[in-house]
Scaffold this motif. Structure first.
Motif, mmCIF file in Angstrom:
data_model
loop_
_atom_site.group_PDB
_atom_site.id
_atom_site.type_symbol
_atom_site.label_atom_id
_atom_site.label_comp_id
_atom_site.label_asym_id
_atom_site.label_seq_id
_atom_site.Cartn_x
_atom_site.Cartn_y
_atom_site.Cartn_z
ATOM 1 N N VAL A 1 37.350 38.783 20.502
ATOM 2 C CA VAL A 1 37.691 39.563 21.372
ATOM 3 C C VAL A 1 36.411 40.067 22.259
ATOM 4 C CG1 VAL A 1 38.481 41.816 21.708
ATOM 5 C CG2 VAL A 1 39.715 40.372 20.336
ATOM 6 N N ASP A 2 35.138 40.475 21.466
ATOM 7 C CA ASP A 2 34.081 40.953 22.059
ATOM 8 C C ASP A 2 33.329 39.527 22.780
ATOM 9 O OD1 ASP A 2 34.254 43.189 20.562
ATOM 10 O OD2 ASP A 2 33.076 42.493 18.935
ATOM 11 N N GLU A 3 33.461 38.509 22.435
ATOM 12 C CA GLU A 3 32.967 37.411 23.320
ATOM 13 C C GLU A 3 33.654 37.242 24.404
ATOM 14 O OE1 GLU A 3 32.990 33.618 21.289
ATOM 15 O OE2 GLU A 3 32.156 34.262 19.604
ATOM 16 N N VAL A 4 34.995 37.467 24.563
ATOM 17 C CA VAL A 4 35.785 37.546 25.860
ATOM 18 C C VAL A 4 35.438 38.562 26.653
ATOM 19 C CG1 VAL A 4 38.096 37.564 26.874
ATOM 20 C CG2 VAL A 4 37.596 36.133 24.794
ATOM 21 N N VAL A 5 35.417 39.984 26.038
ATOM 22 C CA VAL A 5 34.958 41.041 27.006
ATOM 23 C C VAL A 5 33.574 40.931 27.632
ATOM 24 C CG1 VAL A 5 34.251 43.435 26.792
ATOM 25 C CG2 VAL A 5 36.343 42.639 25.711
ATOM 26 N N ILE A 6 32.666 40.365 26.911
ATOM 27 C CA ILE A 6 31.133 40.009 27.360
ATOM 28 C C ILE A 6 31.428 39.079 28.461
ATOM 29 C CG2 ILE A 6 29.057 39.013 26.732
ATOM 30 C CD1 ILE A 6 29.230 40.474 24.124
ATOM 31 N N PHE A 7 31.946 38.056 28.377
ATOM 32 C CA PHE A 7 32.091 36.943 29.214
ATOM 33 C C PHE A 7 32.575 37.486 30.409
ATOM 34 C CE2 PHE A 7 34.561 33.864 31.700
ATOM 35 C CZ PHE A 7 33.736 32.823 32.008
ATOM 36 N N LEU A 8 33.826 38.402 30.551
ATOM 37 C CA LEU A 8 34.550 39.275 31.617
ATOM 38 C C LEU A 8 33.454 39.875 32.518
ATOM 39 C CD1 LEU A 8 38.295 39.387 30.175
ATOM 40 C CD2 LEU A 8 37.391 37.712 31.668
ATOM 41 N N LYS A 9 32.879 40.567 31.631
ATOM 42 C CA LYS A 9 32.035 41.714 32.297
ATOM 43 C C LYS A 9 30.807 40.943 32.900
ATOM 44 C CE LYS A 9 32.550 45.569 29.410
ATOM 45 N NZ LYS A 9 32.016 46.530 28.219
ATOM 46 N N LYS A 10 30.296 39.720 32.317
ATOM 47 C CA LYS A 10 29.249 38.993 33.062
ATOM 48 C C LYS A 10 29.678 38.328 34.381
ATOM 49 C CE LYS A 10 26.012 38.374 29.232
ATOM 50 N NZ LYS A 10 25.484 37.271 28.461
ATOM 51 N N ASN A 11 30.730 37.957 34.196
ATOM 52 C CA ASN A 11 31.419 37.149 35.436
ATOM 53 C C ASN A 11 32.406 37.827 36.207
ATOM 54 O OD1 ASN A 11 30.027 34.774 34.820
ATOM 55 N ND2 ASN A 11 30.916 34.696 32.934
ATOM 56 N N ALA A 12 32.430 39.080 36.461
ATOM 57 C CA ALA A 12 33.089 40.144 37.160
ATOM 58 C C ALA A 12 34.038 39.260 38.369
ATOM 59 C CB ALA A 12 32.675 41.536 37.262
ATOM 60 N N VAL A 13 32.957 38.795 39.038
ATOM 61 C CA VAL A 13 33.427 38.369 40.485
ATOM 62 C C VAL A 13 34.187 37.043 40.314
ATOM 63 C CG1 VAL A 13 32.671 37.380 42.626
ATOM 64 C CG2 VAL A 13 31.369 39.186 41.760
ATOM 65 N N LEU A 14 34.047 36.301 39.510
ATOM 66 C CA LEU A 14 34.804 35.063 39.222
ATOM 67 C C LEU A 14 36.011 35.487 38.453
ATOM 68 C CD1 LEU A 14 34.878 31.978 38.848
ATOM 69 C CD2 LEU A 14 34.153 32.221 36.716
ATOM 70 N N THR A 15 36.299 36.510 37.503
ATOM 71 C CA THR A 15 37.286 36.712 37.099
ATOM 72 C C THR A 15 38.203 37.523 37.980
ATOM 73 O OG1 THR A 15 36.084 37.081 34.926
ATOM 74 C CG2 THR A 15 38.146 38.322 35.199
ATOM 75 N N GLY A 16 37.651 38.247 38.852
ATOM 76 C CA GLY A 16 38.552 39.055 39.865
ATOM 77 C C GLY A 16 38.948 38.091 40.782
ATOM 78 N N GLY A 17 38.249 36.940 41.259
ATOM 79 C CA GLY A 17 38.610 36.026 42.332
ATOM 80 C C GLY A 17 39.909 35.246 41.617
ATOM 81 N N PHE A 18 39.712 34.821 40.388
ATOM 82 C CA PHE A 18 40.839 33.903 39.689
ATOM 83 C C PHE A 18 41.902 34.810 39.403
ATOM 84 C CE2 PHE A 18 43.011 32.521 35.955
ATOM 85 C CZ PHE A 18 43.019 31.163 36.090
ATOM 86 N N ALA A 19 41.812 35.962 39.051
ATOM 87 C CA ALA A 19 42.933 36.996 38.934
ATOM 88 C C ALA A 19 43.675 36.845 40.140
ATOM 89 C CB ALA A 19 42.493 38.053 38.154
ATOM 90 N N GLY A 20 43.085 37.276 41.193
ATOM 91 C CA GLY A 20 43.741 37.438 42.464
ATOM 92 C C GLY A 20 44.327 36.171 43.032
ATOM 93 N N GLY A 21 43.647 35.124 42.965
ATOM 94 C CA GLY A 21 44.417 33.863 43.196
ATOM 95 C C GLY A 21 45.543 33.706 42.302
ATOM 96 N N PHE A 22 45.294 33.770 40.864
ATOM 97 C CA PHE A 22 46.633 33.528 40.162
ATOM 98 C C PHE A 22 47.675 34.322 40.630
ATOM 99 C CE2 PHE A 22 48.815 34.286 36.272
ATOM 100 C CZ PHE A 22 48.999 33.016 35.780
ATOM 101 N N LEU A 23 47.519 35.603 40.823
ATOM 102 C CA LEU A 23 48.674 36.472 41.326
ATOM 103 C C LEU A 23 49.338 36.091 42.516
ATOM 104 C CD1 LEU A 23 47.242 39.785 40.175
ATOM 105 C CD2 LEU A 23 49.158 38.588 38.802
ATOM 106 N N PHE A 24 48.379 35.770 43.445
ATOM 107 C CA PHE A 24 48.919 35.441 44.688
ATOM 108 C C PHE A 24 49.869 34.201 44.693
ATOM 109 C CE2 PHE A 24 48.504 32.988 48.778
ATOM 110 C CZ PHE A 24 49.084 33.948 49.757
ATOM 111 N N GLY A 25 49.288 33.059 43.758
ATOM 112 C CA GLY A 25 50.060 31.956 43.415
ATOM 113 C C GLY A 25 51.175 31.952 42.809
ATOM 114 N N MET A 26 51.351 33.132 41.859
ATOM 115 C CA MET A 26 52.513 33.545 41.244
ATOM 116 C C MET A 26 53.734 34.057 42.163
ATOM 117 S SD MET A 26 52.742 32.233 37.990
ATOM 118 C CE MET A 26 53.799 33.487 36.857
ATOM 119 N N ALA A 27 53.271 35.026 43.027
ATOM 120 C CA ALA A 27 53.915 35.483 44.128
ATOM 121 C C ALA A 27 54.497 34.636 44.858
ATOM 122 C CB ALA A 27 53.201 36.788 44.708
ATOM 123 N N SER A 28 54.089 33.676 45.194
ATOM 124 C CA SER A 28 54.664 32.807 46.390
ATOM 125 C C SER A 28 55.367 31.640 46.012
ATOM 126 C CB SER A 28 53.319 32.221 47.058
ATOM 127 O OG SER A 28 52.403 31.151 46.226
#
Length: 95
Positions: free
Chosen positions: A68-95
């Motif tokens: 869990v700590d490894e995942v949290v550290i990865f998400l914090k270091k790659n916030a832009v990548l994570t945000g872009g992926f999450a946004g695209g994922f949610l947009f894809g799920m909505a369409s």
């Protein structure tokens, strides 16, 4: 793309699981499947005892906590990548 793919695969998986459950119920009703309820009850009691044993403490096991700590550290270091992926994922799920 990932959200759209998950949406399509999710529908297919839900159909397969629902259809399988439906076929199992028909097989049970027609007598092809016999359920040993005593065996199920005994196994459920064993599982409950193991669950009580493992959850007696409030702490997570060290191997889970480290992952869990490894995942949290990865998400914090790659916030832009994570945000872009999450946004695209949610947009894809909505369409």
């Amino acid at each position: 793309c990932t959200g759209f793919l998950f949406q399509k695969v999710g529908k297919l998986a839900a159909t397969a699981v629902g259809g399988g459950f439906f076929l199992l119920q028909i097989a049970n009703h027609t007598g092809y499947i016999k359920v040993d309820w005593n065996l199920i009850q005994r196994d459920m009691n064993k599982a409950k005892q193991q669950l009580k044993f493992h959850t007696s403490g409030d702490k997570m096991p060290p191997e889970v906590k480290s992952r869990v700590d490894e995942v949290v550290i990865f998400l914090k270091k790659n916030a832009v990548l994570t945000g872009g992926f999450a946004g695209g994922f949610l947009f894809g799920m909505a369409s």
